[in-house]
Design a protein around this motif. Structure first.
Motif, PDB file in Angstrom:
ATOM      1  N   GLY A  87       0.821  -1.210   0.000  1.00 46.11           N
ATOM      2  CA  GLY A  87       0.000   0.000   0.000  1.00 46.11           C
ATOM      3  C   GLY A  87       0.850   1.253   0.000  1.00 46.11           C
ATOM      4  O   GLY A  87       1.793   1.389  -0.775  1.00 46.11           O
ATOM      5  N   GLU A  88       0.535   2.174   0.878  1.00 46.09           N
ATOM      6  CA  GLU A  88       1.221   3.466   0.933  1.00 46.09           C
ATOM      7  C   GLU A  88       2.703   3.323   1.246  1.00 46.09           C
ATOM      8  O   GLU A  88       3.508   4.152   0.842  1.00 46.09           O
ATOM      9  CB  GLU A  88       0.568   4.368   1.979  1.00 46.09           C
ATOM     10  N   ASP A  89       3.064   2.278   1.976  1.00 39.90           N
ATOM     11  CA  ASP A  89       4.466   2.096   2.349  1.00 39.90           C
ATOM     12  C   ASP A  89       5.366   1.906   1.131  1.00 39.90           C
ATOM     13  O   ASP A  89       6.557   2.198   1.183  1.00 39.90           O
ATOM     14  CB  ASP A  89       4.628   0.897   3.287  1.00 39.90           C
ATOM     15  N   ALA A  90       4.805   1.398   0.036  1.00 41.73           N
ATOM     16  CA  ALA A  90       5.598   1.178  -1.173  1.00 41.73           C
ATOM     17  C   ALA A  90       5.862   2.489  -1.907  1.00 41.73           C
ATOM     18  O   ALA A  90       6.821   2.594  -2.655  1.00 41.73           O
ATOM     19  CB  ALA A  90       4.887   0.203  -2.100  1.00 41.73           C
ATOM     20  N   GLY A  91       5.029   3.473  -1.713  1.00 40.18           N
ATOM     21  CA  GLY A  91       5.183   4.748  -2.415  1.00 40.18           C
ATOM     22  C   GLY A  91       4.254   4.839  -3.606  1.00 40.18           C
ATOM     23  O   GLY A  91       3.824   3.822  -4.159  1.00 40.18           O
ATOM     24  N   GLU A  92       3.964   6.057  -4.001  1.00 37.95           N
ATOM     25  CA  GLU A  92       3.016   6.289  -5.094  1.00 37.95           C
ATOM     26  C   GLU A  92       3.559   5.827  -6.443  1.00 37.95           C
ATOM     27  O   GLU A  92       2.808   5.463  -7.330  1.00 37.95           O
ATOM     28  CB  GLU A  92       2.675   7.776  -5.176  1.00 37.95           C
ATOM     29  N   ASP A  93       4.875   5.852  -6.610  1.00 38.09           N
ATOM     30  CA  ASP A  93       5.464   5.550  -7.904  1.00 38.09           C
ATOM     31  C   ASP A  93       6.004   4.121  -8.002  1.00 38.09           C
ATOM     32  O   ASP A  93       6.836   3.819  -8.837  1.00 38.09           O
ATOM     33  CB  ASP A  93       6.555   6.555  -8.231  1.00 38.09           C
ATOM     34  N   TRP A  94       5.517   3.216  -7.158  1.00 46.88           N
ATOM     35  CA  TRP A  94       6.004   1.837  -7.133  1.00 46.88           C
ATOM     36  C   TRP A  94       5.844   1.152  -8.485  1.00 46.88           C
ATOM     37  O   TRP A  94       6.804   0.593  -9.016  1.00 46.88           O
ATOM     38  CB  TRP A  94       5.266   1.055  -6.044  1.00 46.88           C
ATOM     39  N   ASP A  95       4.627   1.185  -9.051  1.00 48.24           N
ATOM     40  CA  ASP A  95       4.390   0.505 -10.331  1.00 48.24           C
ATOM     41  C   ASP A  95       5.250   1.101 -11.438  1.00 48.24           C
ATOM     42  O   ASP A  95       5.771   0.373 -12.292  1.00 48.24           O
ATOM     43  CB  ASP A  95       2.912   0.585 -10.727  1.00 48.24           C
ATOM     44  N   GLU A  96       5.403   2.412 -11.427  1.00 49.94           N
ATOM     45  CA  GLU A  96       6.231   3.083 -12.430  1.00 49.94           C
ATOM     46  C   GLU A  96       7.687   2.620 -12.312  1.00 49.94           C
ATOM     47  O   GLU A  96       8.353   2.355 -13.309  1.00 49.94           O
ATOM     48  CB  GLU A  96       6.135   4.598 -12.238  1.00 49.94           C
ATOM     49  N   MET A  97       8.166   2.503 -11.077  1.00 49.55           N
ATOM     50  CA  MET A  97       9.532   2.060 -10.844  1.00 49.55           C
ATOM     51  C   MET A  97       9.717   0.614 -11.316  1.00 49.55           C
ATOM     52  O   MET A  97      10.710   0.283 -11.951  1.00 49.55           O
ATOM     53  CB  MET A  97       9.865   2.169  -9.351  1.00 49.55           C
ATOM     54  N   VAL A  98       8.730  -0.245 -11.045  1.00 46.16           N
ATOM     55  CA  VAL A  98       8.800  -1.643 -11.487  1.00 46.16           C
ATOM     56  C   VAL A  98       8.821  -1.706 -13.009  1.00 46.16           C
ATOM     57  O   VAL A  98       9.614  -2.454 -13.595  1.00 46.16           O
ATOM     58  CB  VAL A  98       7.626  -2.463 -10.903  1.00 46.16           C
ATOM     59  N   ASP A  99       7.977  -0.920 -13.674  1.00 44.82           N
ATOM     60  CA  ASP A  99       7.956  -0.899 -15.140  1.00 44.82           C
ATOM     61  C   ASP A  99       9.290  -0.447 -15.711  1.00 44.82           C
ATOM     62  O   ASP A  99       9.786  -1.007 -16.692  1.00 44.82           O
ATOM     63  CB  ASP A  99       6.828   0.001 -15.654  1.00 44.82           C
ATOM     64  N   GLN A 100       9.890   0.560 -15.088  1.00 47.76           N
ATOM     65  CA  GLN A 100      11.181   1.066 -15.546  1.00 47.76           C
ATOM     66  C   GLN A 100      12.265  -0.012 -15.385  1.00 47.76           C
ATOM     67  O   GLN A 100      13.074  -0.219 -16.282  1.00 47.76           O
ATOM     68  CB  GLN A 100      11.572   2.320 -14.771  1.00 47.76           C
ATOM     69  N   MET A 101      12.260  -0.708 -14.260  1.00 53.50           N
ATOM     70  CA  MET A 101      13.238  -1.774 -14.049  1.00 53.50           C
ATOM     71  C   MET A 101      13.041  -2.906 -15.053  1.00 53.50           C
ATOM     72  O   MET A 101      14.007  -3.477 -15.555  1.00 53.50           O
ATOM     73  CB  MET A 101      13.150  -2.300 -12.616  1.00 53.50           C
ATOM     74  N   LEU A 102      11.783  -3.228 -15.374  1.00 49.42           N
ATOM     75  CA  LEU A 102      11.493  -4.261 -16.357  1.00 49.42           C
ATOM     76  C   LEU A 102      12.029  -3.861 -17.730  1.00 49.42           C
ATOM     77  O   LEU A 102      12.667  -4.673 -18.415  1.00 49.42           O
ATOM     78  CB  LEU A 102       9.989  -4.530 -16.425  1.00 49.42           C
ATOM     79  N   GLU A 103      11.797  -2.618 -18.127  1.00 49.57           N
ATOM     80  CA  GLU A 103      12.301  -2.144 -19.421  1.00 49.57           C
ATOM     81  C   GLU A 103      13.820  -2.239 -19.481  1.00 49.57           C
ATOM     82  O   GLU A 103      14.391  -2.669 -20.484  1.00 49.57           O
ATOM     83  CB  GLU A 103      11.861  -0.696 -19.668  1.00 49.57           C
ATOM     84  N   GLU A 104      14.484  -1.823 -18.389  1.00 52.99           N
ATOM     85  CA  GLU A 104      15.947  -1.893 -18.360  1.00 52.99           C
ATOM     86  C   GLU A 104      16.426  -3.336 -18.442  1.00 52.99           C
ATOM     87  O   GLU A 104      17.377  -3.642 -19.158  1.00 52.99           O
ATOM     88  CB  GLU A 104      16.479  -1.230 -17.090  1.00 52.99           C
ATOM     89  N   GLU A 105      15.770  -4.231 -17.732  1.00 50.80           N
ATOM     90  CA  GLU A 105      16.161  -5.641 -17.748  1.00 50.80           C
ATOM     91  C   GLU A 105      15.987  -6.230 -19.136  1.00 50.80           C
ATOM     92  O   GLU A 105      16.848  -6.948 -19.630  1.00 50.80           O
ATOM     93  CB  GLU A 105      15.332  -6.422 -16.725  1.00 50.80           C
ATOM     94  N   LEU A 106      14.854  -5.923 -19.780  1.00 52.48           N
ATOM     95  CA  LEU A 106      14.604  -6.464 -21.115  1.00 52.48           C
ATOM     96  C   LEU A 106      15.572  -5.894 -22.140  1.00 52.48           C
ATOM     97  O   LEU A 106      16.023  -6.607 -23.031  1.00 52.48           O
ATOM     98  CB  LEU A 106      13.153  -6.216 -21.528  1.00 52.48           C
ATOM     99  N   SER A 107      15.916  -4.611 -22.019  1.00 53.60           N
ATOM    100  CA  SER A 107      16.872  -4.029 -22.967  1.00 53.60           C
ATOM    101  C   SER A 107      18.265  -4.594 -22.736  1.00 53.60           C
ATOM    102  O   SER A 107      19.004  -4.832 -23.685  1.00 53.60           O
ATOM    103  CB  SER A 107      16.876  -2.504 -22.887  1.00 53.60           C
TER     104      SER A 107
END
Length: 126
Positions: A87-107
């Motif tokens: 929830g709030e403990d993860a931060g508002e931009d958690w999903d965005e951060m996960v998506d960014q890490m996924l893009e970096e991993e795939l590239s």
């Protein structure tokens, strides 16, 4: 006083109404088309969990079902579920951060695959 959501079968409209008590108010009608045959929709709701309950649910082995450690997309799905649980403990931009890490991993994976094929890297020098 609860807020209920209603659906209109005539115009497919959806609206909310603040209601006193638990029964529908008399004269309830769709604000869009005026139809009085609206029906109450099932709404989403939130439940509060204690920190102990949240930690206990994170320790449940079923949270790792379907997790493929070699698949970045699988890890990203798991991380997003984890973020929702935190929830709030993860931060508002958690999903965005996960998506960014996924893009970096795939590239990075694509770069590794192109260098392992024995083909020279295309540096754009013609």
């Amino acid at each position: 006083m609860p807020i209920y959501e209603y659906l209109c079968p005539v115009c497919n409209g959806q609206f909310q109404k603040l209601v006193r008590g638990f029964s529908d108010p008399p004269g309830l009608a769709c604000p869009r088309c005026g139809n009085t045959g609206v029906r109450r929709a099932i709404s989403r709701f939130a439940t509060l969990k204690s920190e102990e309950d949240r930690l206990e649910s994170l320790a449940d082995p079923s949270t790792f079902m379907g997790l493929d450690e070699s698949d970045p997309r699988s890890i990203a799905r798991w991380a997003k579920r984890l973020g929702k649980e935190l929830g709030e403990d993860a931060g508002e931009d958690w999903d965005e951060m996960v998506d960014q890490m996924l893009e970096e991993e795939l590239s990075d994976k694509k770069d590794d695959e192109s260098s392992s094929t024995g083909k020279p890297d295309d540096l754009g020098w013609a």
